[in-house]
Write an enzyme that holds these catalytic residues in place. Structure first.
Site, PDB file in Angstrom:
ATOM      1  N   SER A 177      54.533  31.414  43.619  1.00 42.00           N
ATOM      2  CA  SER A 177      53.323  30.900  42.990  1.00 42.00           C
ATOM      3  C   SER A 177      53.512  29.564  42.284  1.00 42.00           C
ATOM      4  O   SER A 177      52.568  28.794  42.171  1.00 42.00           O
ATOM      5  CB  SER A 177      52.771  31.927  41.996  1.00 42.00           C
ATOM      6  OG  SER A 177      53.761  32.289  41.046  1.00 42.00           O
ATOM      7  N   HIS A 205      49.487  34.258  47.245  1.00 41.54           N
ATOM      8  CA  HIS A 205      49.256  32.861  47.641  1.00 41.54           C
ATOM      9  C   HIS A 205      49.449  32.651  49.138  1.00 41.54           C
ATOM     10  O   HIS A 205      49.506  31.520  49.597  1.00 41.54           O
ATOM     11  CB  HIS A 205      50.187  31.925  46.875  1.00 41.54           C
ATOM     12  CG  HIS A 205      49.897  31.896  45.415  1.00 41.54           C
ATOM     13  ND1 HIS A 205      48.873  31.136  44.868  1.00 41.54           N
ATOM     14  CD2 HIS A 205      50.465  32.555  44.380  1.00 41.54           C
ATOM     15  CE1 HIS A 205      48.850  31.330  43.564  1.00 41.54           C
ATOM     16  NE2 HIS A 205      49.796  32.185  43.238  1.00 41.54           N
ATOM     17  N   LYS A 236      42.387  34.659  45.000  1.00 41.23           N
ATOM     18  CA  LYS A 236      42.839  33.298  45.301  1.00 41.23           C
ATOM     19  C   LYS A 236      42.076  32.757  46.510  1.00 41.23           C
ATOM     20  O   LYS A 236      40.922  32.416  46.362  1.00 41.23           O
ATOM     21  CB  LYS A 236      44.348  33.293  45.407  1.00 41.23           C
ATOM     22  CG  LYS A 236      44.889  33.380  43.970  1.00 41.23           C
ATOM     23  CD  LYS A 236      46.280  33.764  43.756  1.00 41.23           C
ATOM     24  CE  LYS A 236      46.487  33.874  42.247  1.00 41.23           C
ATOM     25  NZ  LYS A 236      47.678  34.616  41.878  1.00 41.23           N
TER      26      LYS A 236
HETATM   27  C1  LIG Z   1      48.026  35.516  40.809  1.00 47.30           C
HETATM   28  C2  LIG Z   1      49.122  36.390  41.237  1.00 47.30           C
HETATM   29  C3  LIG Z   1      49.076  37.768  41.009  1.00 47.30           C
HETATM   30  C4  LIG Z   1      47.997  38.397  40.187  1.00 47.30           C
HETATM   31  O1  LIG Z   1      46.805  38.485  40.879  1.00 47.30           O
HETATM   32  P1  LIG Z   1      45.444  38.600  40.029  1.00 47.30           P
HETATM   33  O2  LIG Z   1      44.464  39.087  41.032  1.00 47.30           O
HETATM   34  O3  LIG Z   1      45.163  37.242  39.512  1.00 47.30           O
HETATM   35  O4  LIG Z   1      45.701  39.575  38.931  1.00 47.30           O
HETATM   36  C5  LIG Z   1      50.088  38.546  41.524  1.00 47.30           C
HETATM   37  N1  LIG Z   1      51.111  38.012  42.211  1.00 47.30           N
HETATM   38  C6  LIG Z   1      51.194  36.681  42.428  1.00 47.30           C
HETATM   39  C7  LIG Z   1      52.357  36.147  43.202  1.00 47.30           C
HETATM   40  C8  LIG Z   1      50.220  35.832  41.934  1.00 47.30           C
HETATM   41  O5  LIG Z   1      50.316  34.520  42.120  1.00 47.30           O
END
Ligand SMILES: *Cc1c(COP(=O)(O)O)cnc(C)c1O
Length: 393
Positions: A177, A205, A236
């Site tokens: 991330s 991601h 995302k």
């Molecule tokens: C953003 C993210 C999460 C969390 O997801 P949310 O839906 O925002 O709670 C989990 N793992 C990774 C690698 C992330 O980048």
């Protein structure tokens, strides 16, 4: 309660105080800030689907038809009719038997890891894994062995050396991330096979970003049937919110019975699930949006390095410009904000000391002209602050 004052003074002194900025979103790539139109280069909204008319319309219709809330947890009263449809579509998209939707990606990781691993088990976890994976490992009470980022030789050694009477897991982000690089899943799967471990990949991601049609890391490597647990988020590239897990029918049934973050939380609203279904439909029927995203990422990476900024190699839309000190990263982000660019400074504890950075996130709906202009502004500010010469990676 002096400890609060002391803590806050301390983080402020070290330039690590965090606040929650407020933006007035105007479309998927722009926000209004102090009456000014700014370019958003910090959102994980990779495909711009938050403002796709078909996705918005699906959410509106779901509110009108089914109301604003789900009314309960999934196992009691909260499973409205849209949930099983989304879960079936997600499983199909990922080439798996079944799927279950959690309320966030964070809750998916915490719930899944703590449901699958326990005392006596060993989890091998990449040092750059997302905080929700780290928290899931802690909550599980399994022994967690952290290996150097994507270092397969070290992972192999640790797996050979670590005694384990219970189950073994390897867990990684598919696309990391904060660095935007891809986990070496082929090597991981081979080590897992040799050491009889299960593999969990967090595609937060990666879904909508890499692999054929944006199907994620397992698809990118052609290893869909070798990964026991694929986790992801709807928040995302899919532009809404919620987390999910795909895998075997048994895995999903087990999680529904065991994952506490699934069991003890109210289900998502119909509008959220309707939006996720519509977003997934966009991804399936318009794969060219993923191509446009990767084209923009390639273009921006090329622009930035041509301008003299050193960025990590790769091709994903997460582009880290490593700055070093937290203070410099902060100042640079603030300067850029004054010039109409929203770019986040990422500082410890999110990343290791001395690797504070600007984290740019490119989207499919940015225009090349916007990206070119943004590069000029970033390069000029980086020169003023003496960052360009000092950038190391
Ligand atoms: C953003 C993210 C999460 C969390 O997801 P949310 O839906 O925002 O709670 C989990 N793992 C990774 C690698 C992330 O980048």
């Amino acid at each position: 309660m002096d400890f609060l004052t002391d803590y806050l003074a301390d983080v402020k002194r070290r330039d690590l105080l965090r606040e929650t900025p407020v933006y007035q979103t105007s479309d998927a790539a722009h926000v209004r800030l102090d009456g000014r139109n700014c370019l958003m280069l910090a959102a994980n909204n990779y495909l711009g689907l938050t403002h796709c008319p078909a996705v918005q319309q699906a959410a509106i219709e779901a509110i009108e038809e089914l109301g604003t809330g789900s009314g309960g947890a999934r196992l009691t009263t909260g499973t409205h009719s849209l949930y099983p449809l989304l879960e079936k579509e997600l499983a199909e998209f990922k080439g798996a038997e079944a799927a279950v939707v959690f309320n966030t990606g964070y809750m998916a990781n915490v719930g899944v890891i703590s449901a699958l691993a326990g005392a006596g088990d060993v989890i091998f976890s990449d040092e750059l894994n997302h905080a929700s994976i780290i928290d899931g490992c802690r909550l599980s009470r399994a022994d967690t062995i952290v290996f150097r980022h994507s270092d397969m030789a070290e992972l192999g050694n640790l797996m050979s050396r670590t005694p384990c009477r219970g189950r073994k897991f390897i867990v990684v982000d598919g696309v990391f991330s904060m660095d935007g690089d891809i986990a070496p899943l082929d090597a991981i799967v081979e080590l897992a096979r040799r050491h009889k471990a299960m593999v969990m990949v967090d595609d937060a991601h990666a879904t909508g970003v890499i692999g054929p049609g944006g199907r994620g890391t397992a698809a990118y490597f052609g290893l869909e049937n070798k990964i026991q647990v694929q986790i992801g988020t709807l928040s995302k590239a899919l532009g809404t919110e919620g987390g999910y897990v795909v895998g075997s029918r048994e895995l999903i049934r087990y999680l529904i019975n065991r994952a506490r973050s699934f069991i003890f939380s109210t289900a998502l609203a119909p509008a959220t699930i309707a939006a996720a279904r519509a977003a997934l439909e966009q991804l399936k029927t318009r794969p060219e949006i993923v191509r446009r995203l990767l084209e923009n990422a390639h273009y921006m990476r090329h622009q930035l390095s041509t301008a003299g900024l050193k960025i990590a190699p790769g091709f994903t839309p997460i582009i880290p410009v490593i700055v070093g000190a937290a203070r410099t990263a902060n100042t640079l982000a603030q300067e850029l904000r004054k010039e109409g660019l929203i770019i986040t400074a990422i500082r410890p504890p999110t990343v290791p000391d001395g690797t504070s950075r600007l984290r740019l996130a490119v989207s499919a709906v940015h225009t090349k002209a916007e990206l070119a202009q943004a590069t000029e502004i970033i390069a000029a500010a980086a020169k003023r602050l003496g960052v360009i010469e000092r950038v190391v990676r």
